[in-house]
Scaffold this motif. Structure first.
Motif, PDB file in Angstrom:
ATOM      1  N   ARG A 185      24.811 -26.675 -25.377  1.00 29.48           N
ATOM      2  CA  ARG A 185      23.790 -27.710 -25.352  1.00 29.48           C
ATOM      3  C   ARG A 185      24.115 -28.841 -24.931  1.00 29.48           C
ATOM      4  O   ARG A 185      23.506 -29.633 -24.377  1.00 29.48           O
ATOM      5  CB  ARG A 185      23.355 -27.569 -26.953  1.00 29.48           C
ATOM      6  CG  ARG A 185      22.417 -28.736 -27.236  1.00 29.48           C
ATOM      7  CD  ARG A 185      21.856 -28.415 -28.686  1.00 29.48           C
ATOM      8  NE  ARG A 185      22.849 -28.774 -29.607  1.00 29.48           N
ATOM      9  CZ  ARG A 185      22.782 -28.843 -30.926  1.00 29.48           C
ATOM     10  NH1 ARG A 185      21.661 -28.527 -31.465  1.00 29.48           N
ATOM     11  NH2 ARG A 185      23.776 -29.082 -31.751  1.00 29.48           N
ATOM     12  N   GLN A 186      25.514 -29.252 -25.308  1.00 28.92           N
ATOM     13  CA  GLN A 186      26.215 -30.373 -24.845  1.00 28.92           C
ATOM     14  C   GLN A 186      26.137 -30.624 -23.581  1.00 28.92           C
ATOM     15  O   GLN A 186      25.837 -31.833 -22.946  1.00 28.92           O
ATOM     16  CB  GLN A 186      27.530 -30.744 -25.481  1.00 28.92           C
ATOM     17  CG  GLN A 186      28.235 -32.137 -25.265  1.00 28.92           C
ATOM     18  CD  GLN A 186      29.595 -31.930 -25.776  1.00 28.92           C
ATOM     19  OE1 GLN A 186      30.215 -31.005 -26.215  1.00 28.92           O
ATOM     20  NE2 GLN A 186      30.152 -33.193 -26.180  1.00 28.92           N
ATOM     21  N   GLU A 187      26.593 -29.405 -22.752  1.00 30.74           N
ATOM     22  CA  GLU A 187      26.686 -29.694 -21.192  1.00 30.74           C
ATOM     23  C   GLU A 187      25.206 -30.059 -20.619  1.00 30.74           C
ATOM     24  O   GLU A 187      24.966 -30.689 -19.607  1.00 30.74           O
ATOM     25  CB  GLU A 187      27.350 -28.532 -20.600  1.00 30.74           C
ATOM     26  CG  GLU A 187      28.775 -28.556 -20.996  1.00 30.74           C
ATOM     27  CD  GLU A 187      29.708 -29.608 -20.554  1.00 30.74           C
ATOM     28  OE1 GLU A 187      29.515 -30.130 -19.578  1.00 30.74           O
ATOM     29  OE2 GLU A 187      30.497 -29.989 -21.144  1.00 30.74           O
ATOM     30  N   LEU A 188      24.269 -29.111 -21.046  1.00 30.80           N
ATOM     31  CA  LEU A 188      22.915 -29.426 -20.747  1.00 30.80           C
ATOM     32  C   LEU A 188      22.320 -30.696 -21.083  1.00 30.80           C
ATOM     33  O   LEU A 188      21.755 -31.314 -20.035  1.00 30.80           O
ATOM     34  CB  LEU A 188      22.077 -28.536 -21.452  1.00 30.80           C
ATOM     35  CG  LEU A 188      22.057 -26.810 -20.906  1.00 30.80           C
ATOM     36  CD1 LEU A 188      21.369 -25.940 -21.656  1.00 30.80           C
ATOM     37  CD2 LEU A 188      21.799 -26.451 -19.491  1.00 30.80           C
ATOM     38  N   PHE A 189      22.597 -31.120 -21.885  1.00 40.40           N
ATOM     39  CA  PHE A 189      22.301 -32.714 -22.140  1.00 40.40           C
ATOM     40  C   PHE A 189      22.976 -33.893 -21.378  1.00 40.40           C
ATOM     41  O   PHE A 189      21.929 -34.420 -21.049  1.00 40.40           O
ATOM     42  CB  PHE A 189      22.893 -33.024 -23.901  1.00 40.40           C
ATOM     43  CG  PHE A 189      23.004 -34.694 -24.302  1.00 40.40           C
ATOM     44  CD1 PHE A 189      21.707 -34.985 -24.292  1.00 40.40           C
ATOM     45  CD2 PHE A 189      24.127 -35.231 -24.308  1.00 40.40           C
ATOM     46  CE1 PHE A 189      21.765 -36.483 -24.511  1.00 40.40           C
ATOM     47  CE2 PHE A 189      24.142 -36.498 -24.480  1.00 40.40           C
ATOM     48  CZ  PHE A 189      23.029 -37.091 -24.645  1.00 40.40           C
ATOM     49  N   HIS A 190      24.038 -33.551 -20.925  1.00 39.56           N
ATOM     50  CA  HIS A 190      24.510 -34.466 -19.863  1.00 39.56           C
ATOM     51  C   HIS A 190      23.813 -34.422 -18.647  1.00 39.56           C
ATOM     52  O   HIS A 190      24.143 -35.295 -17.895  1.00 39.56           O
ATOM     53  CB  HIS A 190      26.130 -34.096 -19.737  1.00 39.56           C
ATOM     54  CG  HIS A 190      27.217 -34.363 -20.871  1.00 39.56           C
ATOM     55  ND1 HIS A 190      26.870 -35.561 -21.537  1.00 39.56           N
ATOM     56  CD2 HIS A 190      28.155 -33.575 -21.501  1.00 39.56           C
ATOM     57  CE1 HIS A 190      27.892 -35.612 -22.563  1.00 39.56           C
ATOM     58  NE2 HIS A 190      28.604 -34.581 -22.479  1.00 39.56           N
TER      59      HIS A 190
END
Length: 494
Positions: free
Chosen positions: A478-483
């Motif tokens: 989720r964090q990587e997609l957010f970036h």
């Protein structure tokens, strides 16, 4: 005109529409080079919808422009993490406490969850963080102090462990002070027949401190027993603590005019005995959907994830395009969301970015420095400043940006003085990136299909991981997609 001269000239010509006077006024800060702004932030019990986003994008442009003009800006935007009751009637619940019961989480877990969501969303939309972001729970002592001061001045009364602001007593002292923001008529307000808590002296009296039920987790000790602060007192407390008893600009969504901002102002006048709290009151109008106000309670709303997560694989949609779309309407006008408007904004956005790339990569073929063209760069810079200095007229500024864009794309830059090209490049960057806060995407058509497939598979894989309760890996995805600009809001896994 040199850059410093542009700044000084537009400082003195900046106009702001003041909700107090209902007219545009030249902006004159209390302190020459410093500006204090307070904006009412979110109650963190849910994700923001697109209407909420409009408010924070609009004030971000205001913040950016004041900084561009060389002001040192202290921008205070609060977080409401307690005390926002659903209403002033019977059995009113704190919104955060109610959501904690629904989701089966502690109230502070709800606060943390939706504060993170708020910050992540604004980061994706390239909204700058404020100078100070105080929380209601972090200022309980200060709120109690102000409530005691109001009781001392007989503008508030305690009963059964709760404290209420006495509006009738306030109006005796300040007959014309309540209703100056919302333009509500007091005779009509006081003659309404509504049910209200019997312990209050009048239905119009609002909560300063509420007695906490025995099972209410969010409570603090006070001179009146265990309880929690009301919604309005927190903003008066935090705005004056960090900006002084009187400051420059107070803002928020138009729905906060009444009762929230009227109550804030009444509390401040009652405590400090000054004629105003802020010199300029600014209100952002609604972003509607299907012609109606966006609202979580009615289900008539859209979230940014509805535009990004669901459509990025089909329409290559980016958060900056939504930001650009929002700024194509003046902040004081009602704006109705539409797919067509969004798609038109996408085309306009890519056209402006294309023009900036042409300017960036331009190499003159001649050393001649006296060539001229019918596009007057200095005049264009002036009219752009005139637009944004006229109550932050972003749609007019964007119209001027399209004018320059058309010249850059459709004409040969070889026919313009090289110094003017550099000037045009410099101010296109100022207006598009620095002031409007638009970001340049790195989208490439040839890679789009592979990107779509990859994102779909990654989201599907993450769903499977969550079912296995592998939270570490799912949170990392989720964090990587957010970036890369993709928001994911999870449903509860049982």
């Amino acid at each position: 005109m040199e850059e410093k001269n542009y700044q000084q000239y537009n400082r003195s010509h900046l106009k702001i529409y003041n909700s107090l006077t209902e007219k545009k006024e030249f902006f004159k800060p209390i302190h020459k080079d410093h500006v204090g702004i307070y904006v009412c932030g979110p109650t963190v019990y849910n994700h923001l919808h697109l209407g909420n986003c409009r408010t924070f994008i609009s004030f971000d442009v205001i913040f950016r422009y004041l900084k561009h003009l060389g002001y040192k800006v202290r921008y205070v935007r609060n977080i409401t993490d307690v005390g926002h009751l659903e209403n002033e009637y019977y059995n009113a619940e704190d919104k955060i406490y109610k959501k904690s019961r629904i989701e089966g989480l502690e109230p502070m877990e709800i606060v943390h969850k939706y504060t993170l969501s708020f910050h992540n969303l604004l980061n994706i939309l390239n909204v700058l963080p404020p100078s100070i972001e105080p929380t209601a729970t972090g200022h309980i002592i200060e709120q109690i102090d102000l409530i005691q001061e109001l009781i001392k001045k007989k503008l508030a009364y305690e009963i059964n462990g709760s404290v209420y602001f006495d509006l009738k007593e306030y109006i005796k002292l300040y007959p014309y002070a309540y209703g100056v923001i919302s333009k509500n008529k007091m005779d009509k307000l006081f003659h309404k027949k509504l049910k209200f808590l019997e312990e209050k002296r009048g239905f119009q009296d609002f909560s300063l401190w509420k007695k906490a039920p025995s099972n209410h987790i969010m409570n603090w000790s006070s001179p009146w027993g265990k309880g929690f602060p009301g919604w309005h007192i927190e903003c008066t407390t935090m705005s004056t603590k960090y900006l002084g008893e009187t400051f420059d600009i107070h803002g928020g969504g138009i729905d906060l005019k009444f009762p929230h901002h009227e109550c804030e102002l009444a509390q401040a006048i009652g405590i400090y005995n000054k004629s105003c709290l802020a010199h300029y009151w600014m209100h952002i109008n609604m972003l509607t959907l299907n012609g109606k106000k966006m609202s979580k309670s009615t289900g008539n709303f859209l979230e940014l994830k509805d535009l990004i997560q669901d459509k990025i694989c089909e329409k290559n949609f980016y958060p900056s395009i939504f930001r650009f779309y929002i700024l194509q309407s003046h902040y004081r006008n009602i704006m109705d969301f539409s797919d067509k408007g969004l798609m038109d904004a996408e085309k306009g956005y890519h056209r402006i970015i294309k023009a900036i790339k042409i300017l960036r990569n331009f190499e003159p073929k001649t050393s001649e420095k006296t060539l001229i063209n019918n596009f007057n760069v200095h005049h264009w810079i002036n009219i752009c400043y005139q637009a944004i200095s006229d109550d932050f007229n972003t749609p007019l500024l964007i119209t001027h940006l399209f004018q320059a864009t058309g010249f850059i794309i459709n004409n040969s830059l070889q026919n313009i003085n090289i110094s003017h090209i550099n000037l045009l490049k410099k101010y296109m960057v100022y207006f598009v990136f620095d002031i409007l806060g638009i970001q340049e995407t790195n989208y490439h058509e040839e890679n789009s299909k592979k990107l779509k497939i990859l994102i779909k598979r990654l989201i599907k894989f993450r769903t499977e991981i969550r079912k296995q309760k592998n939270w570490i890996v799912s949170d990392r995805i989720r964090q990587e997609l957010f970036h890369i600009g993709i928001l994911i809001h999870d449903n509860k896994i049982f």
